[in-house]
Scaffold this motif. Structure first.
Motif, PDB file in Angstrom:
ATOM      1  N   GLU A   1       6.510   5.940  13.474  1.00  0.00           N
ATOM      2  CA  GLU A   1       6.358   7.395  13.426  1.00  0.00           C
ATOM      3  C   GLU A   1       6.212   7.871  11.981  1.00  0.00           C
ATOM      4  O   GLU A   1       5.433   8.781  11.687  1.00  0.00           O
ATOM      5  CB  GLU A   1       7.572   8.063  14.082  1.00  0.00           C
ATOM      6  CG  GLU A   1       7.664   7.815  15.582  1.00  0.00           C
ATOM      7  CD  GLU A   1       8.927   8.403  16.179  1.00  0.00           C
ATOM      8  OE1 GLU A   1       9.765   8.922  15.399  1.00  0.00           O
ATOM      9  OE2 GLU A   1       9.086   8.354  17.418  1.00  0.00           O
ATOM     10  N   TRP A   2       6.995   7.235  11.097  1.00  0.00           N
ATOM     11  CA  TRP A   2       6.919   7.588   9.670  1.00  0.00           C
ATOM     12  C   TRP A   2       5.521   7.311   9.123  1.00  0.00           C
ATOM     13  O   TRP A   2       4.961   8.126   8.381  1.00  0.00           O
ATOM     14  CB  TRP A   2       7.956   6.757   8.904  1.00  0.00           C
ATOM     15  CG  TRP A   2       7.948   7.004   7.410  1.00  0.00           C
ATOM     16  CD1 TRP A   2       8.646   7.946   6.738  1.00  0.00           C
ATOM     17  CD2 TRP A   2       7.207   6.271   6.429  1.00  0.00           C
ATOM     18  NE1 TRP A   2       8.403   7.861   5.381  1.00  0.00           N
ATOM     19  CE2 TRP A   2       7.509   6.837   5.163  1.00  0.00           C
ATOM     20  CE3 TRP A   2       6.330   5.186   6.488  1.00  0.00           C
ATOM     21  CZ2 TRP A   2       6.961   6.363   3.978  1.00  0.00           C
ATOM     22  CZ3 TRP A   2       5.772   4.723   5.303  1.00  0.00           C
ATOM     23  CH2 TRP A   2       6.084   5.297   4.057  1.00  0.00           C
ATOM     24  N   ASN A   3       4.944   6.201   9.500  1.00  0.00           N
ATOM     25  CA  ASN A   3       3.620   5.831   9.015  1.00  0.00           C
ATOM     26  C   ASN A   3       2.559   6.826   9.505  1.00  0.00           C
ATOM     27  O   ASN A   3       1.651   7.210   8.745  1.00  0.00           O
ATOM     28  CB  ASN A   3       3.266   4.420   9.495  1.00  0.00           C
ATOM     29  CG  ASN A   3       2.027   3.879   8.822  1.00  0.00           C
ATOM     30  OD1 ASN A   3       1.903   3.895   7.596  1.00  0.00           O
ATOM     31  ND2 ASN A   3       1.091   3.393   9.626  1.00  0.00           N
ATOM     32  N   VAL A   4       2.674   7.253  10.760  1.00  0.00           N
ATOM     33  CA  VAL A   4       1.725   8.230  11.310  1.00  0.00           C
ATOM     34  C   VAL A   4       1.821   9.555  10.554  1.00  0.00           C
ATOM     35  O   VAL A   4       0.801  10.160  10.180  1.00  0.00           O
ATOM     36  CB  VAL A   4       1.993   8.452  12.819  1.00  0.00           C
ATOM     37  CG1 VAL A   4       1.168   9.639  13.336  1.00  0.00           C
ATOM     38  CG2 VAL A   4       1.654   7.201  13.610  1.00  0.00           C
ATOM     39  N   LYS A   5       3.045  10.012  10.328  1.00  0.00           N
ATOM     40  CA  LYS A   5       3.229  11.290   9.630  1.00  0.00           C
ATOM     41  C   LYS A   5       2.777  11.203   8.174  1.00  0.00           C
ATOM     42  O   LYS A   5       2.254  12.169   7.607  1.00  0.00           O
ATOM     43  CB  LYS A   5       4.694  11.722   9.697  1.00  0.00           C
ATOM     44  CG  LYS A   5       5.093  12.292  11.051  1.00  0.00           C
ATOM     45  CD  LYS A   5       6.463  12.899  11.011  1.00  0.00           C
ATOM     46  CE  LYS A   5       6.823  13.523  12.360  1.00  0.00           C
ATOM     47  NZ  LYS A   5       5.968  14.701  12.647  1.00  0.00           N
ATOM     48  N   GLN A   6       2.990  10.051   7.550  1.00  0.00           N
ATOM     49  CA  GLN A   6       2.553   9.883   6.177  1.00  0.00           C
ATOM     50  C   GLN A   6       1.031  10.016   6.079  1.00  0.00           C
ATOM     51  O   GLN A   6       0.503  10.686   5.180  1.00  0.00           O
ATOM     52  CB  GLN A   6       2.989   8.527   5.626  1.00  0.00           C
ATOM     53  CG  GLN A   6       2.613   8.345   4.143  1.00  0.00           C
ATOM     54  CD  GLN A   6       2.879   6.932   3.672  1.00  0.00           C
ATOM     55  OE1 GLN A   6       2.527   5.987   4.372  1.00  0.00           O
ATOM     56  NE2 GLN A   6       3.488   6.802   2.496  1.00  0.00           N
ATOM     57  N   GLN A   7       0.313   9.374   6.993  1.00  0.00           N
ATOM     58  CA  GLN A   7      -1.147   9.466   7.010  1.00  0.00           C
ATOM     59  C   GLN A   7      -1.606  10.898   7.295  1.00  0.00           C
ATOM     60  O   GLN A   7      -2.605  11.373   6.724  1.00  0.00           O
ATOM     61  CB  GLN A   7      -1.716   8.510   8.065  1.00  0.00           C
ATOM     62  CG  GLN A   7      -1.496   7.038   7.753  1.00  0.00           C
ATOM     63  CD  GLN A   7      -2.037   6.648   6.390  1.00  0.00           C
ATOM     64  OE1 GLN A   7      -3.163   7.003   6.034  1.00  0.00           O
ATOM     65  NE2 GLN A   7      -1.243   5.902   5.629  1.00  0.00           N
ATOM     66  N   GLU A   8      -0.855  11.576   8.149  1.00  0.00           N
ATOM     67  CA  GLU A   8      -1.178  12.967   8.434  1.00  0.00           C
ATOM     68  C   GLU A   8      -1.028  13.827   7.182  1.00  0.00           C
ATOM     69  O   GLU A   8      -1.868  14.687   6.896  1.00  0.00           O
ATOM     70  CB  GLU A   8      -0.258  13.499   9.541  1.00  0.00           C
ATOM     71  CG  GLU A   8      -0.542  14.949   9.923  1.00  0.00           C
ATOM     72  CD  GLU A   8       0.449  15.476  10.959  1.00  0.00           C
ATOM     73  OE1 GLU A   8       0.387  16.687  11.270  1.00  0.00           O
ATOM     74  OE2 GLU A   8       1.285  14.678  11.456  1.00  0.00           O
ATOM     75  N   GLY A   9       0.059  13.579   6.441  1.00  0.00           N
ATOM     76  CA  GLY A   9       0.291  14.329   5.208  1.00  0.00           C
ATOM     77  C   GLY A   9      -0.791  14.083   4.174  1.00  0.00           C
ATOM     78  O   GLY A   9      -1.251  15.017   3.501  1.00  0.00           O
ATOM     79  N   ILE A  10      -1.209  12.821   4.034  1.00  0.00           N
ATOM     80  CA  ILE A  10      -2.268  12.476   3.078  1.00  0.00           C
ATOM     81  C   ILE A  10      -3.569  13.183   3.454  1.00  0.00           C
ATOM     82  O   ILE A  10      -4.271  13.737   2.598  1.00  0.00           O
ATOM     83  CB  ILE A  10      -2.471  10.944   3.028  1.00  0.00           C
ATOM     84  CG1 ILE A  10      -1.246  10.277   2.409  1.00  0.00           C
ATOM     85  CG2 ILE A  10      -3.727  10.594   2.242  1.00  0.00           C
ATOM     86  CD1 ILE A  10      -1.276   8.755   2.475  1.00  0.00           C
TER      87      ILE A  10
END
Length: 213
Positions: A99-108
């Protein structure tokens, strides 16, 4: 040097209006302060207000996008703490990490989109501003030319023009008539009260925010 100052300098370099030198007798010479006319013309002030409104809208949109990115960053920090918590099972950690990885990509992606949006909107606004100011300066130049022809001046010199070393082109002109005040009165004869610039204050475009701001 701001965009308007560059445009003014360009106009100043070509603002030698009037008829050719008189064949007989004494030359009739006038001077005009193009920068003062531009700064104190009510249409310049109106244009600046409109530009400031549009720039404020851009900044508002940018701030809203930043708020979402900051919210995501807070969520990422919370998830990181969970991932680093030794009391949490490995299976749960894996789920949190995904989930953290998905949100990180969303933020980028959101931040990249925000930067592109900011650059695109500011570039468009700056181009619009340049065209507006060019139009105003051309209007002023034509009025100077009409005044020169009407008063039968041989030359009209822009006394606000500066050389590359920032020294005025004309340090002294004998028997020259300054027509700045007359032209300014003509330019602002139909100006609404709210469009007149504050005395001593010259409207100037605000610098565009950097894409990363």
């Amino acid at each position: 040097m701001t965009i308007i100052r560059r445009i003014t300098a360009l106009v100043a370099a070509t603002a030698l209006c009037g008829a050719a030198a008189a064949q007989e007798g004494k030359l009739k010479i006038a001077t005009v302060d193009m920068q003062q006319l531009f700064k104190e013309y009510h249409r310049t002030n109106e244009a600046q207000k409109e530009i400031n409104v549009e720039r404020a809208k851009i900044q508002k949109d940018n701030n809203e996008r930043l708020d979402r990115i900051r919210q995501l960053d807070t969520e990422l920090q919370t998830m990181r703490k969970q991932f680093e918590d030794p009391s949490i099972a490995d299976s749960k950690k894996q789920t949190v990490f995904n989930e953290w990885n998905v949100k990180q990509q969303e933020g980028i992606a959101l931040d990249r989109e925000r930067r592109e949006f900011l650059q695109r909107r500011n570039q468009g606004l700056n181009e619009k501003m340049v065209q507006r100011m060019k139009g105003i300066l051309e209007e002023i130049r034509k009025l100077v030319e009409e005044k020169a022809k009407g008063e039968d001046f041989d030359y009209v010199f822009d006394k606000s023009g500066l050389s590359t070393s920032q020294v005025p082109f004309f340090l002294y002109t004998k028997d020259a008539t300054d027509i700045t005040a007359v032209l300014l009165k003509e330019l602002n004869k139909d100006a609404p009260a709210e469009s007149k610039p504050t005395e001593g204050e010259a409207p100037a475009p605000e610098p565009a925010p950097a894409p990363g701001e």
